[in-house]
Design an enzyme around this catalytic site. Structure first.
Site, PDB file in Angstrom:
ATOM      1  N   LEU A  14      -1.827 -29.774 -18.329  1.00  0.00           N
ATOM      2  CA  LEU A  14      -1.287 -31.106 -18.090  1.00  0.00           C
ATOM      3  C   LEU A  14      -1.745 -31.657 -16.752  1.00  0.00           C
ATOM      4  CD1 LEU A  14       0.578 -32.827 -19.820  1.00  0.00           C
ATOM      5  CD2 LEU A  14       2.527 -31.835 -18.626  1.00  0.00           C
ATOM      6  N   HIS A  50       3.209  -9.995 -20.082  1.00  0.00           N
ATOM      7  CA  HIS A  50       4.463 -10.003 -19.312  1.00  0.00           C
ATOM      8  C   HIS A  50       5.680  -9.604 -20.138  1.00  0.00           C
ATOM      9  CE1 HIS A  50       2.679 -12.962 -16.111  1.00  0.00           C
ATOM     10  NE2 HIS A  50       2.260 -11.721 -15.962  1.00  0.00           N
ATOM     11  N   CYS A  86      13.093   1.067 -22.448  1.00  0.00           N
ATOM     12  CA  CYS A  86      13.769   2.134 -21.701  1.00  0.00           C
ATOM     13  C   CYS A  86      12.959   2.403 -20.438  1.00  0.00           C
ATOM     14  CB  CYS A  86      13.872   3.419 -22.520  1.00  0.00           C
ATOM     15  SG  CYS A  86      14.570   4.781 -21.554  1.00  0.00           S
ATOM     16  N   GLY A 129      -2.275 -24.157 -20.217  1.00  0.00           N
ATOM     17  CA  GLY A 129      -0.858 -24.330 -19.899  1.00  0.00           C
ATOM     18  C   GLY A 129      -0.305 -23.343 -18.897  1.00  0.00           C
ATOM     19  N   ASP A 157       7.894 -15.568 -25.165  1.00  0.00           N
ATOM     20  CA  ASP A 157       8.323 -16.041 -26.488  1.00  0.00           C
ATOM     21  C   ASP A 157       7.375 -15.462 -27.542  1.00  0.00           C
ATOM     22  OD1 ASP A 157       6.069 -17.859 -27.150  1.00  0.00           O
ATOM     23  OD2 ASP A 157       6.837 -19.158 -25.581  1.00  0.00           O
TER      24      ASP A 157
HETATM   25  P1  NAD Z   1       4.323 -22.262 -15.237  1.00  0.00           P
HETATM   26  O1  NAD Z   1       5.633 -22.775 -15.744  1.00  0.00           O
HETATM   27  O2  NAD Z   1       4.228 -21.785 -13.849  1.00  0.00           O
HETATM   28  O3  NAD Z   1       3.244 -23.416 -15.436  1.00  0.00           O
HETATM   29  C1  NAD Z   1       3.168 -24.163 -16.620  1.00  0.00           C
HETATM   30  C2  NAD Z   1       1.934 -25.054 -16.554  1.00  0.00           C
HETATM   31  O4  NAD Z   1       1.831 -25.705 -17.795  1.00  0.00           O
HETATM   32  C3  NAD Z   1       2.008 -26.134 -15.459  1.00  0.00           C
HETATM   33  O5  NAD Z   1       0.773 -26.191 -14.770  1.00  0.00           O
HETATM   34  C4  NAD Z   1       2.255 -27.407 -16.253  1.00  0.00           C
HETATM   35  O6  NAD Z   1       1.643 -28.554 -15.674  1.00  0.00           O
HETATM   36  C5  NAD Z   1       1.603 -27.087 -17.578  1.00  0.00           C
HETATM   37  N1  NAD Z   1       2.177 -27.798 -18.711  1.00  0.00           N
HETATM   38  C6  NAD Z   1       3.451 -28.223 -18.890  1.00  0.00           C
HETATM   39  N2  NAD Z   1       3.576 -28.827 -20.071  1.00  0.00           N
HETATM   40  C7  NAD Z   1       2.341 -28.773 -20.670  1.00  0.00           C
HETATM   41  C8  NAD Z   1       1.834 -29.239 -21.892  1.00  0.00           C
HETATM   42  N3  NAD Z   1       2.593 -29.876 -22.781  1.00  0.00           N
HETATM   43  N4  NAD Z   1       0.526 -29.023 -22.167  1.00  0.00           N
HETATM   44  C9  NAD Z   1      -0.280 -28.381 -21.289  1.00  0.00           C
HETATM   45  N5  NAD Z   1       0.153 -27.935 -20.097  1.00  0.00           N
HETATM   46  C10 NAD Z   1       1.450 -28.119 -19.794  1.00  0.00           C
HETATM   47  O7  NAD Z   1       3.886 -21.163 -16.279  1.00  0.00           O
HETATM   48  P2  NAD Z   1       3.000 -19.853 -16.157  1.00  0.00           P
HETATM   49  O8  NAD Z   1       1.785 -20.162 -15.373  1.00  0.00           O
HETATM   50  O9  NAD Z   1       2.889 -19.340 -17.528  1.00  0.00           O
HETATM   51  O10 NAD Z   1       3.873 -18.825 -15.321  1.00  0.00           O
HETATM   52  C11 NAD Z   1       5.216 -18.659 -15.669  1.00  0.00           C
HETATM   53  C12 NAD Z   1       5.731 -17.254 -15.870  1.00  0.00           C
HETATM   54  O11 NAD Z   1       7.070 -17.412 -16.400  1.00  0.00           O
HETATM   55  C13 NAD Z   1       5.005 -16.447 -16.903  1.00  0.00           C
HETATM   56  O12 NAD Z   1       4.790 -15.206 -16.359  1.00  0.00           O
HETATM   57  C14 NAD Z   1       5.938 -16.288 -18.113  1.00  0.00           C
HETATM   58  O13 NAD Z   1       6.155 -14.928 -18.428  1.00  0.00           O
HETATM   59  C15 NAD Z   1       7.265 -16.830 -17.662  1.00  0.00           C
HETATM   60  N6  NAD Z   1       7.782 -17.886 -18.591  1.00  0.00           N
HETATM   61  C16 NAD Z   1       7.561 -17.777 -19.931  1.00  0.00           C
HETATM   62  C17 NAD Z   1       8.000 -18.771 -20.785  1.00  0.00           C
HETATM   63  C18 NAD Z   1       7.727 -18.622 -22.280  1.00  0.00           C
HETATM   64  O14 NAD Z   1       7.606 -17.504 -22.750  1.00  0.00           O
HETATM   65  N7  NAD Z   1       7.589 -19.725 -23.022  1.00  0.00           N
HETATM   66  C19 NAD Z   1       8.661 -19.884 -20.303  1.00  0.00           C
HETATM   67  C20 NAD Z   1       8.889 -19.965 -18.924  1.00  0.00           C
HETATM   68  C21 NAD Z   1       8.444 -18.951 -18.093  1.00  0.00           C
END
Ligand code: NAD
Length: 233
Positions: free
Chosen positions: A202, A109, A117, A175, A94
């Site tokens: 969290l 990522h 491309c 996060g 995002d």
């Molecule tokens: P993940 O979803 O695997 O983990 C998210 C972590 O954030 C968890 O440990 C959870 O407990 C914690 N969390 C949830 N709500 C929270 C809050 N309000 N405050 C603090 N912590 C909180 O995410 P990741 O480790 O970033 O890996 C996911 C992959 O998926 C990334 O590579 C990313 O590119 C992609 N992704 C991106 C988005 C985005 O761009 N917003 C969303 C979903 C997935």
């Protein structure tokens, strides 16, 4: 600990959760209802480009309905006010960090609002849906794909990130579940190089034991408090 100068911050999907963007491994281990194998691998793109493009089209469209939250804004403030080195590395695709005003930012990522491309490597800013078969304007020889680093592909900017980690004296992870490598290994790299390490999440992440300190709670509360503390010190 002596006052830090060089800070590296890693953010993950959890920092955007309070803005209303679902995390990766939400309930059931799915990303917006899809198995990651079906939408986040080169094999999935080759097997079903319509599904994969539609999935990222929907994620891109959803960005218009969300706003940066207090955690993104606090990091943007830190970026603006911190006199030392600072690098925010986000795993998020995002654009909420930049919309909050962060400048010293790398997307490791990829980005939803970008198209890639795969043949010539050109990247184009992209706001609209991206139909499979949209030709690259640079080389005109191949189709554009979502500019997302899939599982099995090399994340962006690894040379810059690794250099910053080796020079960091404070590494902060916010996060992220610590399940996706190489980002999950950054804490060990930073610690090996001598950095203090702090986790704001969290719940305890998979690599929680590698951090000197863990603070548990919502990013929208923890991050502004930590930034305030750091800038006041
Ligand atoms: P993940 O979803 O695997 O983990 C998210 C972590 O954030 C968890 O440990 C959870 O407990 C914690 N969390 C949830 N709500 C929270 C809050 N309000 N405050 C603090 N912590 C909180 O995410 P990741 O480790 O970033 O890996 C996911 C992959 O998926 C990334 O590579 C990313 O590119 C992609 N992704 C991106 C988005 C985005 O761009 N917003 C969303 C979903 C997935």
């Amino acid at each position: 600990m002596t006052a830090p100068r060089n800070i590296v911050i890693l953010t993950g999907a959890g920092i955007s959760a309070e803005s209303g963007i679902a995390t990766f491994r939400g309930p059931g281990g799915l990303w917006e209802g899809h198995r990651v194998e079906d939408v986040c691998t080169p094999e999935a793109l080759a097997a079903d480009p319509v599904l994969v493009h539609r999935f990222y089209d929907a994620r891109r469209a959803a960005l218009s309905a969300v706003e940066p939250n207090a955690a993104h804004r606090a990091l943007a403030r830190l970026d603006a006010e911190w006199p030392g080195e600072l690098l925010i590395v986000t795993q998020n695709v995002d654009d909420l960090h930049e919309r909050a005003g962060a400048k010293r930012l790398l997307h490791m990522h990829g980005e939803l609002r970008s198209a890639l491309c795969a043949r010539c490597g050109a990247r184009e800013a992209w706001e609209e849906p991206l139909p499979p078969g949209s030709m690259c304007a640079t080389c005109g020889k191949a189709a554009l794909r979502p500019d997302i680093v899939f599982f099995g592909e090399m994340p962006y900017h690894m040379d810059v990130i690794e250099r910053a980690l080796s020079e960091a004296d404070l590494f902060v992870s916010i996060g992220t579940s610590g399940a996706v490598y190489p980002a999950a290994g950054f804490v060990q790299g930073a610690r090996y190089a001598g950095a203090e390490t702090l986790e704001l999440n969290l719940e305890r992440s998979a690599g929680s034991g590698y951090f000197h300190e863990t603070r548990l709670g919502a990013a929208g509360v923890l991050v502004p408090a930590w930034v305030e503390e750091l800038l006041a010190a």
